[in-house]
Design a protein around this motif. Structure first.
Motif, PDB file in Angstrom:
ATOM      1  N   ILE B  24       0.771  -1.202  -0.108  1.00 25.24           N
ATOM      2  CA  ILE B  24       0.016   0.058   0.009  1.00 25.24           C
ATOM      3  C   ILE B  24       0.768   1.244  -0.158  1.00 25.24           C
ATOM      4  O   ILE B  24       1.838   1.219   0.669  1.00 25.24           O
ATOM      5  CB  ILE B  24      -0.951  -0.042   1.353  1.00 25.24           C
ATOM      6  N   SER B  25       0.385   2.127  -0.809  1.00 31.80           N
ATOM      7  CA  SER B  25       1.210   3.380  -0.724  1.00 31.80           C
ATOM      8  C   SER B  25       0.883   4.417   0.524  1.00 31.80           C
ATOM      9  O   SER B  25      -0.213   4.785   0.637  1.00 31.80           O
ATOM     10  CB  SER B  25       0.749   4.019  -2.134  1.00 31.80           C
ATOM     11  N   SER B  68       8.794   0.879   7.470  1.00 30.87           N
ATOM     12  CA  SER B  68       9.019   1.686   6.563  1.00 30.87           C
ATOM     13  C   SER B  68       7.909   2.176   5.592  1.00 30.87           C
ATOM     14  O   SER B  68       6.880   1.483   5.695  1.00 30.87           O
ATOM     15  CB  SER B  68      10.032   1.119   5.433  1.00 30.87           C
ATOM     16  N   ALA B  69       8.007   3.205   4.727  1.00 32.86           N
ATOM     17  CA  ALA B  69       7.060   3.671   3.918  1.00 32.86           C
ATOM     18  C   ALA B  69       6.647   2.673   2.984  1.00 32.86           C
ATOM     19  O   ALA B  69       7.346   1.560   2.766  1.00 32.86           O
ATOM     20  CB  ALA B  69       7.497   5.164   3.125  1.00 32.86           C
ATOM     21  N   ASN B  70       5.379   2.647   2.536  1.00 37.92           N
ATOM     22  CA  ASN B  70       4.734   1.839   1.511  1.00 37.92           C
ATOM     23  C   ASN B  70       4.882   0.271   1.986  1.00 37.92           C
ATOM     24  O   ASN B  70       5.366  -0.568   1.388  1.00 37.92           O
ATOM     25  CB  ASN B  70       5.266   1.751   0.039  1.00 37.92           C
ATOM     26  N   TYR B  72       4.825  -3.246   2.819  1.00 33.73           N
ATOM     27  CA  TYR B  72       4.556  -4.658   2.115  1.00 33.73           C
ATOM     28  C   TYR B  72       4.493  -5.763   3.214  1.00 33.73           C
ATOM     29  O   TYR B  72       5.312  -5.829   3.976  1.00 33.73           O
ATOM     30  CB  TYR B  72       6.016  -4.911   1.318  1.00 33.73           C
TER      31      TYR B  72
END
Lengths: 253, 106
Positions: B24-25, B68-70, B72
């Motif tokens: 997801i972003s 972390s960003a995005n 997974y």
């Protein structure tokens, strides 16, 4: 014949410091197996989030009521091969333009819209969607003689010492690639995966952002976004990476 | 709406273990980073992810500022019957997003 050979030899001497075509390695080859898997698995590559956004933007009409990108070009898949040959010469502007520059020129000329700001998500997304179509194709810089002055300037910038550390790009990326700088392996510095997702950034970024990182690392003052120096460097780097496969959107540490 | 990528097989044999991958972003702003003016950027993260199959929970994860960003997330589950998976991400500032994907068991 002898004169031609001598000419070839003279040409070959200054280029000898550069990486031979057979020695060219993408930064991909120096990554850990985990990172390589992250890049090649489309379900795990965060760059695909931008590609998805870009494909949507490709089909969406701009607020000016002019046609969408897809209105003139058709499906984004028709852009296959484009990223492999950019930067290219633009007739009307009489200067070289990179892929994101081309997208912004298209916006202002044909869509009557404002150019998208550098490193903004919409610009990175469109660039990623276009670049991703060329995945796997070899980098093929055009043999346009009008690009030669900028290319030569790029080579000059690449081999010129600069910044408080008095370093040239070539000192590491031509001469010491594969060795280590602290904990990181020095890559050859090829631009074949941009725009790419950098774990350090936690974000997708353009080659210009990457070059700004390099310049601040050398303690040199980075050029502003969109500066002709970046175009010149990109032209030189693409010629230097000729034959490597396009990996956009790549993943790098 | 944040962009998501959900990857799972469309069909599976009954009793097979299937792998589900979700991405997801999201910026996952930690709340510890100073912004351009030197003040801390307020925290903005996803705090919880839940995957349900026909309403029954099959996987849950709590996320923290160190993620972390995005984000997974990948996990496995048992394919027993055909149905729909729903994926819900919830977080700071009222963030909530639900996506779904179908699985056919043969």
């Amino acid at each position: 014949m002898r004169r031609a050979l001598l000419g070839l030899l003279l040409l070959a001497v200054p280029a000898a410091a550069e990486i031979a075509p057979g020695e060219r390695r993408s930064g991909f080859d120096q990554m850990t197996p985990e990172l390589r898997a992250m890049q090649t698995d489309e379900a795990a590559n965060p760059g695909q989030l931008w590609v998805g956004d870009g494909e949507e933007a490709w089909a969406a009409a701009p607020p000016t009521g002019r046609p969408a990108c897809a209105g003139c070009h058709g499906a984004v898949a028709t852009m296959r091969g484009v990223a492999a040959r950019y930067p290219a010469w633009d007739e009307a502007a009489a200067r070289p333009v990179d892929l994101q520059g081309r997208i912004n020129l298209c916006r202002t000329r044909h869509q009557g819209a404002d150019p998208l700001p550098f490193e903004s998500r919409p610009l990175l997304a469109l660039t990623a969607a276009v670049a991703a179509q060329s995945r796997g194709l070899p980098v093929a810089p055009p043999a346009d003689p009008r690009l030669d002055p900028a290319r030569a300037e790029g080579e000059r910038l690449f081999t010129r010492r600069t910044g408080q550390l008095d370093l040239a790009c070539a000192q590491c990326h031509d001469a010491l690639w594969g060795r280590r700088l602290g904990a990181s392996t020095i890559p050859q510095g090829h631009p074949n995966g941009y725009p790419l997702y950098r774990l350090e950034w936690q974000d997708l970024g353009s080659l210009q952002r990457r070059l700004r990182n390099c310049l601040t690392g050398m303690r040199a003052e980075p050029y502003p976004f969109g500066a002709p120096e970046y175009l010149a460097l990109e032209l030189h780097l693409m010629r230097r990476a000729q034959g490597l496969a396009i990996e956009a959107p790549a993943v790098r540490p | 709406m944040a962009r998501t990528l959900i990857n799972l097989p469309k069909t599976a044999k009954a009793g097979a273990v299937i792998e589900i991958k979700t991405l997801i972003s999201h910026p996952m702003e930690t709340g510890y980073r100073p912004g351009p003016e030197g003040r801390l950027v307020p925290r903005d993260i996803i705090t919880e992810f839940v995957c349900r199959f026909e309403g029954e929970e099959v996987f849950r994860a709590e996320l923290f500022p160190a993620t972390s960003a995005n984000p997974y997330l990948t996990f496995t589950t048992l394919a027993e019957r055909s149905g729909t998976f729903t994926f819900t991400w919830t977080g700071d500032n009222g963030f909530s997003q639900t996506e779904s994907a179908a699985l056919t068991v043969t």
